[in-house]
Design an enzyme around this catalytic site. Structure first.
Site, PDB file in Angstrom:
ATOM      1  N   LYS A   6      25.643 -96.729   9.985  1.00 47.62           N
ATOM      2  CA  LYS A   6      24.599 -96.050  10.758  1.00 47.62           C
ATOM      3  C   LYS A   6      24.045 -96.957  11.873  1.00 47.62           C
ATOM      4  O   LYS A   6      23.607 -96.463  12.918  1.00 47.62           O
ATOM      5  CB  LYS A   6      23.487 -95.559   9.831  1.00 47.62           C
ATOM      6  CG  LYS A   6      23.964 -94.461   8.857  1.00 47.62           C
ATOM      7  CD  LYS A   6      24.536 -93.241   9.578  1.00 47.62           C
ATOM      8  CE  LYS A   6      24.837 -92.087   8.641  1.00 47.62           C
ATOM      9  NZ  LYS A   6      25.394 -90.899   9.335  1.00 47.62           N
ATOM     10  N   ILE A  20      21.508 -80.896   6.397  1.00 49.85           N
ATOM     11  CA  ILE A  20      21.006 -80.980   7.780  1.00 49.85           C
ATOM     12  C   ILE A  20      21.925 -80.203   8.736  1.00 49.85           C
ATOM     13  O   ILE A  20      21.456 -79.529   9.655  1.00 49.85           O
ATOM     14  CB  ILE A  20      20.868 -82.471   8.197  1.00 49.85           C
ATOM     15  CG1 ILE A  20      19.800 -83.169   7.330  1.00 49.85           C
ATOM     16  CG2 ILE A  20      20.530 -82.589   9.676  1.00 49.85           C
ATOM     17  CD1 ILE A  20      19.761 -84.695   7.476  1.00 49.85           C
ATOM     18  N   ASP A  45      39.056 -81.951   7.461  1.00 49.54           N
ATOM     19  CA  ASP A  45      38.626 -83.186   6.798  1.00 49.54           C
ATOM     20  C   ASP A  45      38.548 -84.274   7.868  1.00 49.54           C
ATOM     21  O   ASP A  45      39.575 -84.745   8.375  1.00 49.54           O
ATOM     22  CB  ASP A  45      39.630 -83.569   5.702  1.00 49.54           C
ATOM     23  CG  ASP A  45      39.188 -84.826   4.956  1.00 49.54           C
ATOM     24  OD1 ASP A  45      38.296 -85.552   5.453  1.00 49.54           O
ATOM     25  OD2 ASP A  45      39.759 -85.091   3.878  1.00 49.54           O
ATOM     26  N   THR A  72      18.604 -82.781   0.612  1.00 51.08           N
ATOM     27  CA  THR A  72      19.943 -82.179   0.779  1.00 51.08           C
ATOM     28  C   THR A  72      20.788 -82.618  -0.424  1.00 51.08           C
ATOM     29  O   THR A  72      20.280 -83.255  -1.344  1.00 51.08           O
ATOM     30  CB  THR A  72      20.629 -82.712   2.063  1.00 51.08           C
ATOM     31  OG1 THR A  72      20.933 -84.101   1.870  1.00 51.08           O
ATOM     32  CG2 THR A  72      19.770 -82.549   3.302  1.00 51.08           C
ATOM     33  N   TYR A 120      27.086 -98.307   4.170  1.00 48.75           N
ATOM     34  CA  TYR A 120      26.418 -97.137   4.752  1.00 48.75           C
ATOM     35  C   TYR A 120      25.456 -97.583   5.866  1.00 48.75           C
ATOM     36  O   TYR A 120      25.482 -97.054   6.983  1.00 48.75           O
ATOM     37  CB  TYR A 120      25.662 -96.365   3.665  1.00 48.75           C
ATOM     38  CG  TYR A 120      24.913 -95.178   4.207  1.00 48.75           C
ATOM     39  CD1 TYR A 120      25.605 -94.050   4.655  1.00 48.75           C
ATOM     40  CD2 TYR A 120      23.526 -95.174   4.300  1.00 48.75           C
ATOM     41  CE1 TYR A 120      24.926 -92.953   5.165  1.00 48.75           C
ATOM     42  CE2 TYR A 120      22.842 -94.080   4.809  1.00 48.75           C
ATOM     43  CZ  TYR A 120      23.546 -92.967   5.245  1.00 48.75           C
ATOM     44  OH  TYR A 120      22.873 -91.900   5.767  1.00 48.75           O
ATOM     45  N   ASN A 125      27.215 -84.619  12.644  1.00 50.77           N
ATOM     46  CA  ASN A 125      26.285 -84.726  11.513  1.00 50.77           C
ATOM     47  C   ASN A 125      26.986 -85.088  10.206  1.00 50.77           C
ATOM     48  O   ASN A 125      26.378 -85.729   9.341  1.00 50.77           O
ATOM     49  CB  ASN A 125      25.548 -83.380  11.373  1.00 50.77           C
ATOM     50  CG  ASN A 125      24.933 -83.207  10.017  1.00 50.77           C
ATOM     51  OD1 ASN A 125      23.866 -83.763   9.727  1.00 50.77           O
ATOM     52  ND2 ASN A 125      25.607 -82.471   9.134  1.00 50.77           N
ATOM     53  N   ARG A 157      34.790 -79.362   5.298  1.00 54.21           N
ATOM     54  CA  ARG A 157      36.020 -79.104   4.539  1.00 54.21           C
ATOM     55  C   ARG A 157      35.959 -77.761   3.818  1.00 54.21           C
ATOM     56  O   ARG A 157      36.991 -77.142   3.593  1.00 54.21           O
ATOM     57  CB  ARG A 157      36.241 -80.214   3.496  1.00 54.21           C
ATOM     58  CG  ARG A 157      36.558 -81.573   4.121  1.00 54.21           C
ATOM     59  CD  ARG A 157      36.434 -82.672   3.101  1.00 54.21           C
ATOM     60  NE  ARG A 157      35.085 -82.694   2.528  1.00 54.21           N
ATOM     61  CZ  ARG A 157      34.682 -83.514   1.573  1.00 54.21           C
ATOM     62  NH1 ARG A 157      35.512 -84.404   1.079  1.00 54.21           N
ATOM     63  NH2 ARG A 157      33.439 -83.462   1.121  1.00 54.21           N
TER      64      ARG A 157
HETATM   65  N1  LIG Z   1      19.718 -86.562   3.248  1.00 52.18           N
HETATM   66  C1  LIG Z   1      19.227 -87.730   3.613  1.00 52.18           C
HETATM   67  O1  LIG Z   1      18.317 -88.284   2.965  1.00 52.18           O
HETATM   68  C2  LIG Z   1      19.762 -88.405   4.857  1.00 52.18           C
HETATM   69  C3  LIG Z   1      19.018 -89.483   5.381  1.00 52.18           C
HETATM   70  C4  LIG Z   1      19.489 -90.118   6.524  1.00 52.18           C
HETATM   71  C5  LIG Z   1      20.646 -89.674   7.140  1.00 52.18           C
HETATM   72  N2  LIG Z   1      21.346 -88.638   6.612  1.00 52.18           N
HETATM   73  C6  LIG Z   1      22.587 -88.228   7.294  1.00 52.18           C
HETATM   74  O2  LIG Z   1      22.544 -86.838   7.528  1.00 52.18           O
HETATM   75  C7  LIG Z   1      23.887 -86.355   7.668  1.00 52.18           C
HETATM   76  C8  LIG Z   1      24.025 -85.060   6.912  1.00 52.18           C
HETATM   77  O3  LIG Z   1      23.864 -85.309   5.518  1.00 52.18           O
HETATM   78  P1  LIG Z   1      23.068 -84.314   4.550  1.00 52.18           P
HETATM   79  O4  LIG Z   1      21.883 -85.035   4.094  1.00 52.18           O
HETATM   80  O5  LIG Z   1      22.907 -83.003   5.172  1.00 52.18           O
HETATM   81  O6  LIG Z   1      24.094 -84.294   3.326  1.00 52.18           O
HETATM   82  P2  LIG Z   1      24.940 -83.147   2.654  1.00 52.18           P
HETATM   83  O7  LIG Z   1      24.082 -81.989   2.299  1.00 52.18           O
HETATM   84  O8  LIG Z   1      25.714 -83.844   1.562  1.00 52.18           O
HETATM   85  O9  LIG Z   1      25.960 -82.666   3.799  1.00 52.18           O
HETATM   86  C9  LIG Z   1      27.070 -83.442   4.182  1.00 52.18           C
HETATM   87  C10 LIG Z   1      27.975 -82.563   5.034  1.00 52.18           C
HETATM   88  O10 LIG Z   1      29.106 -83.358   5.457  1.00 52.18           O
HETATM   89  C11 LIG Z   1      30.303 -82.633   5.166  1.00 52.18           C
HETATM   90  N3  LIG Z   1      31.400 -83.547   4.879  1.00 52.18           N
HETATM   91  C12 LIG Z   1      31.467 -84.480   3.876  1.00 52.18           C
HETATM   92  N4  LIG Z   1      32.663 -85.090   3.892  1.00 52.18           N
HETATM   93  C13 LIG Z   1      33.363 -84.531   4.935  1.00 52.18           C
HETATM   94  C14 LIG Z   1      34.665 -84.728   5.450  1.00 52.18           C
HETATM   95  N5  LIG Z   1      35.520 -85.624   4.905  1.00 52.18           N
HETATM   96  N6  LIG Z   1      35.063 -83.996   6.525  1.00 52.18           N
HETATM   97  C15 LIG Z   1      34.227 -83.068   7.072  1.00 52.18           C
HETATM   98  N7  LIG Z   1      32.987 -82.845   6.627  1.00 52.18           N
HETATM   99  C16 LIG Z   1      32.559 -83.560   5.565  1.00 52.18           C
HETATM  100  C17 LIG Z   1      29.949 -81.786   3.940  1.00 52.18           C
HETATM  101  O11 LIG Z   1      30.773 -80.630   3.852  1.00 52.18           O
HETATM  102  P3  LIG Z   1      32.108 -80.488   2.953  1.00 52.18           P
HETATM  103  O12 LIG Z   1      31.831 -81.162   1.632  1.00 52.18           O
HETATM  104  O13 LIG Z   1      32.260 -79.011   2.890  1.00 52.18           O
HETATM  105  O14 LIG Z   1      33.192 -81.140   3.739  1.00 52.18           O
HETATM  106  C18 LIG Z   1      28.527 -81.368   4.267  1.00 52.18           C
HETATM  107  O15 LIG Z   1      28.545 -80.233   5.108  1.00 52.18           O
HETATM  108  C19 LIG Z   1      24.801 -87.495   7.208  1.00 52.18           C
HETATM  109  O16 LIG Z   1      25.369 -88.116   8.328  1.00 52.18           O
HETATM  110  C20 LIG Z   1      23.863 -88.444   6.488  1.00 52.18           C
HETATM  111  O17 LIG Z   1      24.299 -89.777   6.547  1.00 52.18           O
HETATM  112  C21 LIG Z   1      20.929 -87.990   5.483  1.00 52.18           C
END
Ligand SMILES: NC(=O)c1ccc[n+]([C@@H]2O[C@H](COP(=O)([O-])OP(=O)(O)OC[C@H]3O[C@@H](n4cnc5c(N)ncnc54)[C@H](OP(=O)(O)O)[C@@H]3O)[C@@H](O)[C@H]2O)c1
Length: 261
Positions: A158, A16, A62, A189, A154, A89, A36
């Protein structure tokens, strides 16, 4: 054309957050990309700079650490190149019976999903209030609408993000600073695989694309909304949580969780 001149997007290296960066860059918004994975961010920055002509900074940090948050907070406070949009995000999940998951993962989840959001929002609000304009999108989740058995920490993180964002939306009314809790359901994702969540019981048609989440989020912020649930099916679920007794919903979610773990 975007409403925003310069945006900080955390978690911009995938999913996202990457979709936010691509959409904002295409609309002409300068970017500060945070995650990161420095190399992945740099590749995205080069691509977006070349394709859209926007200025893209990379900020590898981080956000589970105070130092990582302080680096990004300093960028948000820097008024030589002011930021008018913050997208909090970056987030992680844990999945399984609470107590069976390593404690450090649960503590890191709170540091990233809650503490980093508070630290960065604190830095942004001061600057945006002084500017008399700004926007903050806090990416929450559909799990914020009810307790979430087998994802207890989790879901609670949220719920915090949504409650915090709604309160700030009201506090900041009339200041020119908007705040939105963006609450997606299942979105394609890396999130599920990183959190150890199986995708198999979830039908294909239910999944959102990250771009749909971003489009709804930016439109809702522009419309002055405090909360947005992207997608019709997930809007219906959020509506149900307001009328169906909480204990029933928890039992249903727990029985799905039992079968998955
Ligand atoms: N996908 C779903 O179904 C879903 C549903 C509801 C809500 N969400 C929310 O959407 C948001 C984005 O998630 P996503 O679905 O896009 O997942 P994703 O593809 O796993 O992306 C997560 C992002 O967070 C970064 N991240 C993880 N640990 C970190 C750290 N310690 N410091 C800095 N950055 C960090 C990761 O980059 P690096 O690993 O490079 O650090 C990556 O860019 C989250 O808040 C999640 O809770 C997702």
């Amino acid at each position: 054309m975007s409403d925003w001149r310069r945006a900080v997007v955390t978690g911009a290296s995938s999913g996202i957050g990457e979709a936010f960066a691509r959409r904002l860059g295409a609309d002409g918004t300068d970017l500060v990309l945070v995650a990161r994975s420095a190399d992945t961010l740099q590749r995205l920055a080069d691509e977006l700079g070349e394709r859209s002509g926007v200025t893209v900074e990379v900020c590898a940090a981080d956000l589970t650490t105070p130092d990582g948050c302080a680096t990004v907070a300093a960028r948000l406070a820097d008024d030589t190149a002011p930021v008018d949009l913050l997208v909090n995000n970056a987030g992680i999940g844990t999945s399984g019976a609470f107590g069976s998951i390593e404690l450090q993962r649960e503590v890191d989840l709170i540091a990233l999903n809650v503490t980093a959001v508070v630290r960065l929002t604190h830095a942004a609000v001061a600057r945006m209030r002084a500017q008399g304009r700004g926007g903050i999108i806090n990416v929450s989740s559909l799990t914020a609408f009810q307790p979430y058995p087998f994802g207890a920490n989790y879901g609670a993180s949220k719920a915090y993000v949504t409650s915090f964002s709604k309160a700030l939306h009201t506090e900041l009314a009339g200041t020119g600073v908007g705040v939105l809790a963006l609450c997606p359901g299942f979105t394609r994702t890396n999130f599920q695989s990183a959190a150890g969540i199986s995708r198999t019981p979830i039908p294909d048609w239910l999944w959102l694309q990250p771009e749909e989440v971003v489009d709804e989020g930016l439109a809702a912020l522009a419309a002055g909304r405090s909360v947005r649930v992207p997608g019709a099916a997930f809007k219906a679920w959020a509506g149900l949580t307001k009328v169906v007794p909480d204990a029933l919903i928890r039992r249903a979610l727990a029985s799905v969780g039992h079968r998955r773990h």
